[in-house]
Design an enzyme around this catalytic site. Structure first.
Site, PDB file in Angstrom:
ATOM      1  N   ASP A 155    -112.984  13.602 -27.374  1.00  0.00           N
ATOM      2  CA  ASP A 155    -113.487  14.479 -26.300  1.00  0.00           C
ATOM      3  C   ASP A 155    -112.495  14.683 -25.165  1.00  0.00           C
ATOM      4  O   ASP A 155    -112.493  15.726 -24.519  1.00  0.00           O
ATOM      5  CB  ASP A 155    -114.747  13.851 -25.674  1.00  0.00           C
ATOM      6  CG  ASP A 155    -115.993  14.117 -26.498  1.00  0.00           C
ATOM      7  OD1 ASP A 155    -115.877  14.722 -27.577  1.00  0.00           O
ATOM      8  OD2 ASP A 155    -117.088  13.708 -26.059  1.00  0.00           O
ATOM      9  N   GLY A 198    -110.495   2.753 -25.338  1.00  0.00           N
ATOM     10  CA  GLY A 198    -111.769   3.340 -25.748  1.00  0.00           C
ATOM     11  C   GLY A 198    -112.112   3.028 -27.191  1.00  0.00           C
ATOM     12  O   GLY A 198    -111.360   3.358 -28.106  1.00  0.00           O
ATOM     13  N   VAL A 236    -109.616   0.358 -17.926  1.00  0.00           N
ATOM     14  CA  VAL A 236    -108.232   0.731 -17.613  1.00  0.00           C
ATOM     15  C   VAL A 236    -108.269   1.669 -16.411  1.00  0.00           C
ATOM     16  O   VAL A 236    -108.965   2.683 -16.425  1.00  0.00           O
ATOM     17  CB  VAL A 236    -107.553   1.405 -18.826  1.00  0.00           C
ATOM     18  CG1 VAL A 236    -106.158   1.890 -18.457  1.00  0.00           C
ATOM     19  CG2 VAL A 236    -107.503   0.443 -19.996  1.00  0.00           C
ATOM     20  N   GLU A 285    -133.296  17.544 -27.161  1.00  0.00           N
ATOM     21  CA  GLU A 285    -133.831  16.384 -27.886  1.00  0.00           C
ATOM     22  C   GLU A 285    -134.702  15.514 -26.979  1.00  0.00           C
ATOM     23  O   GLU A 285    -135.752  15.017 -27.388  1.00  0.00           O
ATOM     24  CB  GLU A 285    -132.670  15.594 -28.505  1.00  0.00           C
ATOM     25  CG  GLU A 285    -132.051  16.364 -29.669  1.00  0.00           C
ATOM     26  CD  GLU A 285    -130.698  15.868 -30.163  1.00  0.00           C
ATOM     27  OE1 GLU A 285    -130.183  16.454 -31.113  1.00  0.00           O
ATOM     28  OE2 GLU A 285    -130.156  14.902 -29.593  1.00  0.00           O
ATOM     29  N   GLY A 336    -114.718   4.295 -28.845  1.00  0.00           N
ATOM     30  CA  GLY A 336    -115.708   5.292 -29.249  1.00  0.00           C
ATOM     31  C   GLY A 336    -115.399   5.793 -30.656  1.00  0.00           C
ATOM     32  O   GLY A 336    -114.711   5.117 -31.439  1.00  0.00           O
ATOM     33  N   PHE A 337    -115.890   6.986 -30.975  1.00  0.00           N
ATOM     34  CA  PHE A 337    -115.709   7.526 -32.331  1.00  0.00           C
ATOM     35  C   PHE A 337    -114.227   7.656 -32.690  1.00  0.00           C
ATOM     36  O   PHE A 337    -113.820   7.351 -33.801  1.00  0.00           O
ATOM     37  CB  PHE A 337    -116.387   8.896 -32.455  1.00  0.00           C
ATOM     38  CG  PHE A 337    -117.871   8.785 -32.582  1.00  0.00           C
ATOM     39  CD1 PHE A 337    -118.463   8.555 -33.811  1.00  0.00           C
ATOM     40  CD2 PHE A 337    -118.691   8.915 -31.474  1.00  0.00           C
ATOM     41  CE1 PHE A 337    -119.837   8.447 -33.941  1.00  0.00           C
ATOM     42  CE2 PHE A 337    -120.063   8.818 -31.587  1.00  0.00           C
ATOM     43  CZ  PHE A 337    -120.642   8.584 -32.826  1.00  0.00           C
ATOM     44  N   GLY A 338    -113.415   8.132 -31.735  1.00  0.00           N
ATOM     45  CA  GLY A 338    -111.987   8.295 -32.002  1.00  0.00           C
ATOM     46  C   GLY A 338    -111.306   6.944 -32.140  1.00  0.00           C
ATOM     47  O   GLY A 338    -110.610   6.674 -33.129  1.00  0.00           O
ATOM     48  N   ALA A 372    -118.736  14.497 -32.302  1.00  0.00           N
ATOM     49  CA  ALA A 372    -118.130  13.310 -32.895  1.00  0.00           C
ATOM     50  C   ALA A 372    -117.042  13.633 -33.938  1.00  0.00           C
ATOM     51  O   ALA A 372    -116.031  12.926 -34.026  1.00  0.00           O
ATOM     52  CB  ALA A 372    -119.229  12.457 -33.536  1.00  0.00           C
ATOM     53  N   GLN A 373    -117.223  14.704 -34.726  1.00  0.00           N
ATOM     54  CA  GLN A 373    -116.312  14.937 -35.852  1.00  0.00           C
ATOM     55  C   GLN A 373    -114.837  15.124 -35.460  1.00  0.00           C
ATOM     56  O   GLN A 373    -113.960  14.523 -36.091  1.00  0.00           O
ATOM     57  CB  GLN A 373    -116.803  16.116 -36.708  1.00  0.00           C
ATOM     58  CG  GLN A 373    -117.823  15.700 -37.762  1.00  0.00           C
ATOM     59  CD  GLN A 373    -117.319  14.632 -38.721  1.00  0.00           C
ATOM     60  OE1 GLN A 373    -116.158  14.623 -39.117  1.00  0.00           O
ATOM     61  NE2 GLN A 373    -118.178  13.709 -39.085  1.00  0.00           N
TER      62      GLN A 373
END
Ligand SMILES: Cc1cc2nc3c(=O)[nH]c(=O)nc-3n(C[C@H](O)[C@H](O)[C@H](O)COP(=O)(O)OP(=O)(O)OC[C@H]3O[C@@H](n4cnc5c(N)ncnc54)[C@H](O)[C@@H]3O)c2cc1C
Length: 449
Positions: A314, A23, A93, A184, A25-27, A331-332
């Site tokens: 997540d 992944g 994966v 949103e 992503g953010f992590g 995200a943080q």
């Protein structure tokens, strides 16, 4: 011909410990960035070749931004960085074998010394197959483009009918889920109804366009403070004319009619499903390591029962005194866990003690529309209106990955602020939901080669 049997992951052998990250992503990217020049071989596997900035996905769906301004190619991110012994492979994966210490993909297996699962989440339809088939999810870029294509086809078709019932169903938009994505998206549609659509489609009476926002709980933005929820509800209902239904559950959607628990029905050819997510789990971990779709980890992000498998972001459930149900799916936590894990992996190979993760909550923000946003900041500070809106814009531009993306998004927003224009109202590839034969035939007829 592509002989798939002749494909393999093709990762060079190494004497260094191999960290496999599933992944980007953010992590995943924050971990990989900080493993540069450390004594590891780093392999990143992702089923898409880019890092997606999901907070702005709704703007792609509602014709505010092009997809390439919210995505950064993973090879560009790491390849142009003189990152030695970093290897990206575009592959999904399928499973993990913790005993053999391998991951399994469509093009073969790969052994790891350390495995990091950073796969994020996927849409949760709560087992409702009919909704899954007919609703528009909003989790990935292709899904946002499908929704954009569908929205503008609905407007085009609404301009071509005098039948009030058909036109109404084309102009009814149901958004399920009053979290940030739902709010949103509803807000962006309301802005379009006010500033853009009446000029584009002068023959259509857009006072008949209904935007429904349906939430199962008793307030919108449930993860935020009650103050933020209250302000948001006022903006949505009173200022923007969105029909908000709280304590309401959508039971079914067949592509044309949304059925609400209790029997009420809404004729709508568009239903956006922003009602929930679940962990994008990978097969192979024991059942005890998974709870409510997330992987249980300790304070070092080590998966329950394994020293060399980690989960971040997540997908990880790290229960602490302050966060007994795990961290929020934003995200943080993913960014902070990725950064700390890079340090902890270096400590681990040096035989040093790892550092425990402590989440630094920087607050949360949601945008509702032009000049309207809400912010919960540390110190119990709750902002609304223009100041929160400017904060939202600033935070999101700064958080975007890539200088080009920051520049494109910022200039786009400035242009839109002064012109009220959403520039990307394009139907490039007319999207039709699987099984919608009537639309398929119609689109095929006008899409003559
Ligand atoms: C529409 C939307 C709006 C959001 N808005 C906000 C916001 O305003 N603020 C905020 O803080 N957070 C927001 N979030 C949440 C935030 O994006 C997530 O918390 C964050 O992305 C989590 O990071 P991650 O690294 O865990 O997962 P992700 O960033 O989702 O990355 C997971 C990666 O894993 C890859 N992957 C998954 N399964 C596999 C597999 N089997 N094999 C290979 N690759 C795989 C995916 O392709 C993806 O690249 C939003 C999310 C969405 C969907």
């Amino acid at each position: 011909m592509l002989d798939v049997d002749k494909l393999s992951l093709n990762i060079p052998e190494t004497t260094k410990p191999r960290v496999v990250i599933i992944g980007g992503g953010f992590g995943g990217i924050n971990l990989a960035k900080r493993l540069k020049d450390k004594d590891f071989q780093v392999v990143m596997l992702d089923r898409q070749n880019y890092h997606g900035f999901w907070p702005l996905l709704y703007q792609v769906a509602t014709a505010g931004l092009e997809p390439d301004s919210i995505a950064e190619p993973l090879r560009k991110m790491f390849g142009s960085d003189n990152y030695e012994d970093f290897h990206f492979r575009l592959v999904k994966v399928n499973s993990v074998n913790p005993i053999a210490k391998t991951v399994h993909t469509l093009v073969g297996d790969l052994a790891y010394d350390y495995l990091v699962i950073a796969t994020g989440t996927k849409t949760n339809y709560f087992g409702n197959e009919e909704v899954k088939k007919n609703a528009f999810p909003l989790k990935q870029i292709p899904q946002a483009l499908n929704l954009r294509s569908h929205l503008f086809q609905c407007f085009e078709q609404a301009s071509m009918t005098a039948d009030p019932e058909l036109q109404q169903s084309l102009l009814n938009f149901v958004i399920v889920g009053g979290g940030p994505t739902g709010v949103e998206t509803a807000g962006a549609l309301a802005e379009m109804r006010k500033h853009i659509l009446p000029t584009d489609y002068p023959g259509v009476d857009f006072s008949r366009m209904n935007i429904y926002l349906i939430e199962g709980m008793d307030r919108v933005l449930p993860p935020m403070s009650p103050e933020a929820s209250e302000k948001t509800l006022k903006y949505l209902q009173d200022d923007m004319g969105i029909i908000v239904k709280l304590n309401t559950l959508v039971e079914n959607y067949d592509g044309y009619v949304a059925t609400i628990k209790g029997g009420e029905q809404i004729q709508a050819q568009t239903l956006v499903w922003a009602a929930g997510v679940q962990g994008a789990l990978i097969d192979g971990l024991p059942a005890e390591a998974v709870e409510r779709g997330r992987i249980l980890v300790n304070r070092y992000n080590q998966v329950l029962g394994f020293d060399s498998i980690f989960a971040i972001g997540d997908i990880a459930a790290m229960k602490t005194e302050k966060w007994p149900k795990g961290h929020p799916g934003v995200a943080q936590p993913a960014i902070q866990q990725g950064k700390l894990l890079a340090k902890n992996l270096s400590r681990l190979i040096r035989g040093e003690k790892m550092e425990e993760f402590e989440y630094n909550d920087k607050g949360s923000l949601a945008i509702i529309g032009r000049n309207r946003a809400v912010a919960d900041l540390p110190g119990n500070i709750h902002l609304g209106g223009f100041f929160a809106w400017v904060t939202w814009l600033f935070v999101h531009v700064m958080a975007l990955v890539g200088f080009r993306n920051k520049l494109v998004v910022l200039s786009n927003w400035i242009y839109r602020f002064f012109t009220y224009e959403n520039g990307t109202r394009l139907i490039i590839r007319p999207f039709v939901r699987k099984g919608d034969k009537v639309r398929r035939d119609f689109v095929d007829k006008y899409n003559v080669e």
